[in-house]
Design an enzyme around this catalytic site. Structure first.
Site, short mmCIF file in Angstrom:
data_model
loop_
_atom_site.label_atom_id
_atom_site.label_comp_id
_atom_site.label_asym_id
_atom_site.label_seq_id
_atom_site.Cartn_x
_atom_site.Cartn_y
_atom_site.Cartn_z
N GLU A 43 -13.92 9.57 31.51
CA GLU A 43 -12.97 10.02 31.98
C GLU A 43 -11.62 9.38 32.53
O GLU A 43 -11.81 8.83 32.84
CB GLU A 43 -14.30 10.54 33.43
CG GLU A 43 -13.52 11.16 34.69
CD GLU A 43 -14.72 11.10 35.32
OE1 GLU A 43 -15.92 10.93 35.70
OE2 GLU A 43 -14.24 11.35 37.39
N ASP A 102 -8.99 9.93 35.45
CA ASP A 102 -8.68 10.73 37.05
C ASP A 102 -7.31 10.47 37.83
O ASP A 102 -6.82 9.61 37.44
CB ASP A 102 -9.94 10.33 37.52
CG ASP A 102 -11.62 10.94 37.33
OD1 ASP A 102 -11.37 11.84 37.24
OD2 ASP A 102 -11.98 9.90 37.81
N GLU A 120 -7.30 11.30 41.56
CA GLU A 120 -7.61 12.42 42.54
C GLU A 120 -6.98 11.77 44.15
O GLU A 120 -6.28 10.22 44.29
CB GLU A 120 -9.18 11.11 42.90
CG GLU A 120 -10.13 11.58 41.83
CD GLU A 120 -11.41 10.88 41.70
OE1 GLU A 120 -12.81 10.87 41.78
OE2 GLU A 120 -11.55 9.34 42.20
#
Ligand code: NAG
Ligand code: NAG
Length: 292
Positions: A106, A108, A110
Site C-alpha cells: 500500500e 498512501d 492520508e
C-alpha cells in the site's frame, strides 16, 4: 482542391502521430466514469456532467470510496484534491494504491482533518507485505481546502516519491537487496475515499467528527495515471524502456533541485517521522531508517 485536401490530411495524420507518441503510456481518460468505479456508497458520490470532477461526502450515514478499473505495477499517479473546508476534525480523506489482501502492499496519502484554526495534517505511509508502520506527517505550506492542489505518487523500480504540486515531500527507496520491504510485485488499483477516523486521526483520537457540522465534502479534480497496466506479467512492468519512462535511470534518484525542496519540507513542515520515533521501536529503528 484535391491537393489542398491531401495536404490537410497529411497535417492531421502528423498531429495524430505526435499526440500518440506523447501519450504513449498515459492510460487515463480524465473521465471518472470511465476510469473508476464507486466501491462504497454511490449515494455519497457526485460526478460532474463531463466526468471531470468528483465529490465524496461523509455524513453520519456513510463515507465513500472509488477505485480504478485497472491495476498497475509502477508509474506516476497525479490527483487534484480540495479538502474538507471548515471544521474537519476526525475526517480522513485519502488517495492511495492498495494491492489485494493478505500481505498487501500500500502507498498512501492520508489527509487528517482538524479543528478550526489548526492545519490539515498530511500523513504518508508505505505498507509492504501487510506491514505498515512507516508513517510520516507534514503540514502543508498552503490552505488545502481553498483550491485544488496536485498530489502525486511516483512509483518505480528504484524508489517511491510522494509529491505535492511537484515538490517531493518524501522518498522511500528500494532496498529490497538488503532485506527491506519494497512494493515491487503486487499490482495495485488507485483508490480514493473519505471516512470517519474519529478514533485516531486528529490529536490521536482527541478531536472527533462533530456530526452537527456534516456533511463533510472532499473534491477530486483532474487526474492522470501514467502507469504500467497489469496484464499478468510483471516483467513487462519492470522493464526500463521509453514506455515505462518512470523506471529509467534518470528517475532512480532526485535531481539537485528536488533534493533542496525535499530538505526544505522536512526542515520546516515535518511533524512526525517514524524513523525518529525511538520510543515506539524500543530503540531499534527499522533497517531502512539507517540506509541512504
Ligand atoms: C450531490 O448533489 C446533490 C444535489 O445537488 C446534493 O444534494 C448532494 O449533497 C451531493 N452529494 C455530494 C457527495 O456532493
Ligand atoms: C459540535 O458543533 C456544534 C455546532 O457548532 C456545537 O454546538 C457543539 O458543541 C459541538 N460538539 C462538540 C462535541 O464539540
Amino acid at each position: 482542391m484535391i491537393k489542398f485536401k491531401g495536404f490537410f490530411v497529411t497535417v492531421l495524420a502528423l498531429n495524430v502521430i505526435v499526440v500518440q507518441i506523447a501519450m504513449a503510456s498515459v492510460i487515463s481518460t480524465g473521465d471518472y466514469n470511465k476510469d473508476f468505479f464507486v466501491e462504497w456508497s454511490p449515494s455519497h458520490v457526485n460526478t460532474s456532467a463531463d466526468g471531470g470532477t468528483r465529490t465524496l461526502r461523509l455524513d453520519k450515514e456513510s463515507g465513500a470510496r472509488f477505485a480504478s478499473n485497472d491495476m498497475f505495477l509502477f508509474g506516476q499517479f497525479d490527483m487534484q484534491i480540495k479538502l474538507v473546508p471548515g471544521y474537519s476534525a476526525g475526517t480522513v480523506v485519502t488517495f492511495y494504491l492498495l494491492s489485494g489482501q493478505p500481505n498487501h502492499d500500500e502507498i498512501d496519502f492520508e489527509f487528517l482533518g482538524n479543528v478550526l484554526g489548526q492545519p490539515y495534517i498530511l500523513q504518508t505511509n508505505v505498507f509492504t507485505s501487510g506491514m505498515g508502520y512507516r508513517e510520516e506527517r507534514i503540514t502543508l505550506w498552503f490552505d488545502p481546502t481553498v483550491e485544488f492542489h496536485t498530489y502525486s505518487i511516483h512509483w518505480n523500480i528504484h524508489q517511491i516519491v510522494f509529491m505535492v504540486d511537484s515538490i517531493p515531500i518524501r522518498t522511500y527507496r528500494n532496498h529490497a537487496d538488503k532485506g527491506v520491504g519494497y512494493p515491487r510485485s503486487q499490482p495495485m488499483p488507485v483508490m480514493a475515499s473519505i471516512w470517519d477516523g474519529s478514533d485516531w486521526a486528529t490529536g490521536g483520537g482527541r478531536d472527533k467528527v462533530n456530526w452537527s457540522k456534516a456533511p463533510f465534502i472532499a473534491s477530486y479534480g483532474s487526474y492522470k495515471m501514467d502507469a504500467c497496466v497489469w496484464k499478468g506479467n510483471p516483467r513487462v512492468c519492470e522493464e526500463a524502456n521509453s514506455e515505462n519512462w518512470w523506471n529509467q535511470e534518470s528517475w532512480s534518484s532526485l535531481t539537485g533541485v528536488q533534493r533542496r525542496f525535499l530538505k526544505w519540507v522536512r526542515e520546516y513542515h515535518m511533524v512526525y517521522d517514524y524513523c525518529q520515533d525511538n520510543e515506539r521501536f524500543n530503540g531499534s529503528l527499522p533497517l531502512e531508517c539507517s540506509l541512504p
